[in-house]
Motif scaffolding. Sequence first.
Motif, PDB file in Angstrom:
ATOM      1  N   LEU A  95       0.823  -1.209   0.000  1.00 47.35           N
ATOM      2  CA  LEU A  95       0.000   0.000   0.000  1.00 47.35           C
ATOM      3  C   LEU A  95       0.862   1.266   0.000  1.00 47.35           C
ATOM      4  N   ALA A  96       1.992   1.197   0.691  1.00 44.27           N
ATOM      5  CA  ALA A  96       2.876   2.364   0.752  1.00 44.27           C
ATOM      6  C   ALA A  96       3.397   2.738  -0.628  1.00 44.27           C
ATOM      7  N   ASN A  97       3.653   1.740  -1.449  1.00 47.06           N
ATOM      8  CA  ASN A  97       4.223   1.987  -2.781  1.00 47.06           C
ATOM      9  C   ASN A  97       3.175   2.170  -3.874  1.00 47.06           C
ATOM     10  N   ALA A  98       2.046   1.470  -3.755  1.00 48.61           N
ATOM     11  CA  ALA A  98       1.053   1.496  -4.833  1.00 48.61           C
ATOM     12  C   ALA A  98      -0.290   2.065  -4.403  1.00 48.61           C
ATOM     13  N   GLY A  99      -0.410   2.487  -3.151  1.00 49.63           N
ATOM     14  CA  GLY A  99      -1.686   2.990  -2.660  1.00 49.63           C
ATOM     15  C   GLY A  99      -2.173   4.232  -3.385  1.00 49.63           C
ATOM     16  N   ILE A 100      -1.269   5.163  -3.659  1.00 52.08           N
ATOM     17  CA  ILE A 100      -1.650   6.390  -4.363  1.00 52.08           C
ATOM     18  C   ILE A 100      -2.152   6.066  -5.771  1.00 52.08           C
ATOM     19  N   SER A 101      -1.488   5.164  -6.452  1.00 57.19           N
ATOM     20  CA  SER A 101      -1.927   4.767  -7.794  1.00 57.19           C
ATOM     21  C   SER A 101      -3.266   4.055  -7.728  1.00 57.19           C
ATOM     22  N   GLY A 102      -3.458   3.244  -6.679  1.00 57.86           N
ATOM     23  CA  GLY A 102      -4.741   2.576  -6.494  1.00 57.86           C
ATOM     24  C   GLY A 102      -5.855   3.576  -6.224  1.00 57.86           C
ATOM     25  N   PHE A 103      -5.557   4.609  -5.439  1.00 58.88           N
ATOM     26  CA  PHE A 103      -6.548   5.653  -5.162  1.00 58.88           C
ATOM     27  C   PHE A 103      -6.931   6.386  -6.441  1.00 58.88           C
ATOM     28  N   SER A 104      -5.941   6.681  -7.273  1.00 60.65           N
ATOM     29  CA  SER A 104      -6.238   7.365  -8.538  1.00 60.65           C
ATOM     30  C   SER A 104      -7.140   6.499  -9.419  1.00 60.65           C
ATOM     31  N   ALA A 105      -6.971   5.175  -9.338  1.00 53.97           N
ATOM     32  CA  ALA A 105      -7.833   4.264 -10.091  1.00 53.97           C
ATOM     33  C   ALA A 105      -9.277   4.368  -9.605  1.00 53.97           C
ATOM     34  N   MET A 118      -5.956  11.854 -13.490  1.00 55.49           N
ATOM     35  CA  MET A 118      -5.692  10.732 -12.584  1.00 55.49           C
ATOM     36  C   MET A 118      -4.776   9.671 -13.206  1.00 55.49           C
ATOM     37  N   LEU A 119      -4.797   9.538 -14.523  1.00 52.28           N
ATOM     38  CA  LEU A 119      -3.849   8.632 -15.179  1.00 52.28           C
ATOM     39  C   LEU A 119      -2.422   9.134 -14.981  1.00 52.28           C
ATOM     40  N   LEU A 120      -2.252  10.454 -15.035  1.00 52.15           N
ATOM     41  CA  LEU A 120      -0.936  11.044 -14.798  1.00 52.15           C
ATOM     42  C   LEU A 120      -0.519  10.867 -13.339  1.00 52.15           C
ATOM     43  N   VAL A 121      -1.477  11.027 -12.422  1.00 51.81           N
ATOM     44  CA  VAL A 121      -1.192  10.814 -10.997  1.00 51.81           C
ATOM     45  C   VAL A 121      -0.789   9.360 -10.746  1.00 51.81           C
ATOM     46  N   MET A 122      -1.489   8.446 -11.396  1.00 44.88           N
ATOM     47  CA  MET A 122      -1.155   7.028 -11.275  1.00 44.88           C
ATOM     48  C   MET A 122       0.275   6.774 -11.740  1.00 44.88           C
ATOM     49  N   ALA A 123       0.609   7.331 -12.888  1.00 42.34           N
ATOM     50  CA  ALA A 123       1.962   7.156 -13.427  1.00 42.34           C
ATOM     51  C   ALA A 123       2.994   7.790 -12.510  1.00 42.34           C
ATOM     52  N   ALA A 124       2.667   8.964 -11.943  1.00 45.38           N
ATOM     53  CA  ALA A 124       3.590   9.637 -11.031  1.00 45.38           C
ATOM     54  C   ALA A 124       3.861   8.796  -9.791  1.00 45.38           C
ATOM     55  N   ASN A 225       7.524   6.004   2.530  1.00 44.63           N
ATOM     56  CA  ASN A 225       7.281   5.612   1.139  1.00 44.63           C
ATOM     57  C   ASN A 225       5.941   6.143   0.642  1.00 44.63           C
ATOM     58  N   PHE A 226       4.918   6.044   1.495  1.00 43.23           N
ATOM     59  CA  PHE A 226       3.597   6.528   1.091  1.00 43.23           C
ATOM     60  C   PHE A 226       3.627   8.033   0.863  1.00 43.23           C
ATOM     61  N   LEU A 227       4.245   8.763   1.775  1.00 44.86           N
ATOM     62  CA  LEU A 227       4.295  10.218   1.646  1.00 44.86           C
ATOM     63  C   LEU A 227       5.122  10.659   0.439  1.00 44.86           C
ATOM     64  N   SER A 228       6.131   9.877   0.098  1.00 43.23           N
ATOM     65  CA  SER A 228       6.941  10.235  -1.072  1.00 43.23           C
ATOM     66  C   SER A 228       6.138  10.055  -2.362  1.00 43.23           C
ATOM     67  N   THR A 229       5.336   8.983  -2.452  1.00 40.88           N
ATOM     68  CA  THR A 229       4.481   8.813  -3.639  1.00 40.88           C
ATOM     69  C   THR A 229       3.381   9.867  -3.660  1.00 40.88           C
ATOM     70  N   LEU A 230       2.897  10.247  -2.473  1.00 40.40           N
ATOM     71  CA  LEU A 230       1.893  11.321  -2.394  1.00 40.40           C
ATOM     72  C   LEU A 230       2.488  12.639  -2.885  1.00 40.40           C
ATOM     73  N   SER A 231       3.728  12.922  -2.509  1.00 37.21           N
ATOM     74  CA  SER A 231       4.370  14.154  -2.963  1.00 37.21           C
ATOM     75  C   SER A 231       4.550  14.147  -4.479  1.00 37.21           C
ATOM     76  N   ALA A 232       4.825  12.970  -5.058  1.00 34.95           N
ATOM     77  CA  ALA A 232       4.935  12.859  -6.518  1.00 34.95           C
ATOM     78  C   ALA A 232       3.583  13.139  -7.167  1.00 34.95           C
ATOM     79  N   ALA A 233       2.515  12.639  -6.548  1.00 32.17           N
ATOM     80  CA  ALA A 233       1.173  12.875  -7.074  1.00 32.17           C
ATOM     81  C   ALA A 233       0.822  14.360  -7.019  1.00 32.17           C
ATOM     82  N   ILE A 234       1.140  15.002  -5.902  1.00 33.94           N
ATOM     83  CA  ILE A 234       0.874  16.440  -5.755  1.00 33.94           C
ATOM     84  C   ILE A 234       1.687  17.231  -6.770  1.00 33.94           C
ATOM     85  N   ALA A 235       2.947  16.838  -6.948  1.00 37.98           N
ATOM     86  CA  ALA A 235       3.801  17.509  -7.932  1.00 37.98           C
ATOM     87  C   ALA A 235       3.204  17.399  -9.329  1.00 37.98           C
TER      88      ALA A 235
END
Length: 243
Positions: A95-105, A118-124, A225-235
Motif C-alpha cells: 500500500l505504501a508503494n502502490a496505494g496512491i496509484s490505487g486511489f487514482s484508479a 488521474m492517469l498522470l497521478v497514477m503514473a507519477a 514511502n507513502f508520503l513520497s508517492t503522495l508528494s509525486a502525485a501532488i507535484a
Amino acid sequence: MFNTTAIREFDICLVLIIVTGMAYSILAKKLTVSAACTGGLLASLIALAAGFTGLMMMTGFFVLGSIATSWKREDKKVFISMAEGKGGRRPGQVLANAGISGFSALVIIFYPEWTGLMLLVMAAGFSSATADTLASELGMIYGKRFFNILTLKADRCGRDGVISLEGTLIGMCGSCFISLIYGLGFGFDVSFFWIVVAGTIGNLMDSVLGALLERKGLLGNDAVNFLSTLSAAIAMVLLNWIF
C-alpha cells in the motif's frame, strides 16, 4: 460479435496477468499471501481504470523493484539489514508503494471526468516508487560518494536520508521506464517529462523525510514511502495545472 469476443479475451488476459503475478510473488517469497492479495486487489482496480497500460506500469514497478532488491543482495547486507522478511513484503509495504496509484484508479472509476489527470497521478505514483526502489537498492552498490540530502555532508551508505549521484540517476532511469510505458499506452507528449520530474521529486522527498523524521524514529519506512508517492502525485497535479 467480433468486438465483444475481443473484449472478453482482453479481460481474460488481464486476469491471467494479475493471477500469475500473485502466484509468482507468493512462490518466490517476494510478497506474503496477504500482501499478494492486497497487490491483486490494487492491480484489479488499476486494470479496470487504466486497462493494460495501467497494469503494465504496476508490473514494471514490481519487476524492476524485485530485480533491484535481489541484485547483489549479500553485498547490500553490509550496509543495511533487509526490510523484506523471509516470507516477503507485507500488505503495508504494498500500500505504501502502490496505494496512491490505487486511489487514482478509484477516482477514475467513480469520477471518469477526472480520467486524464488521474492517469498522470497514477503514473507519477509508480514513477516515484520505482525511482525510490532503484535508487536505494542499486545506489548502495554503484554509488561512489554518499551524502546527507539535508546537510550535503558525507554520510554512511544505507542510512536514512543518504543519497548518491549514481543512485539518483539510476532512480531517474526507473522513472523514465514507467513514463515510457505510459507513453506507449496513452501517447507521447510533454507528460513524459512531467512523469519523470514528479517521480524524481517523490524519490528525493523520500530521502528528505528519511533524514528529517525516519532517522529520528518519528516515521516508519512505510509511512515515508507513502508520503513520497503522495508528494509525486501532488507535484504532478501542480505541473499539470501550471503548464
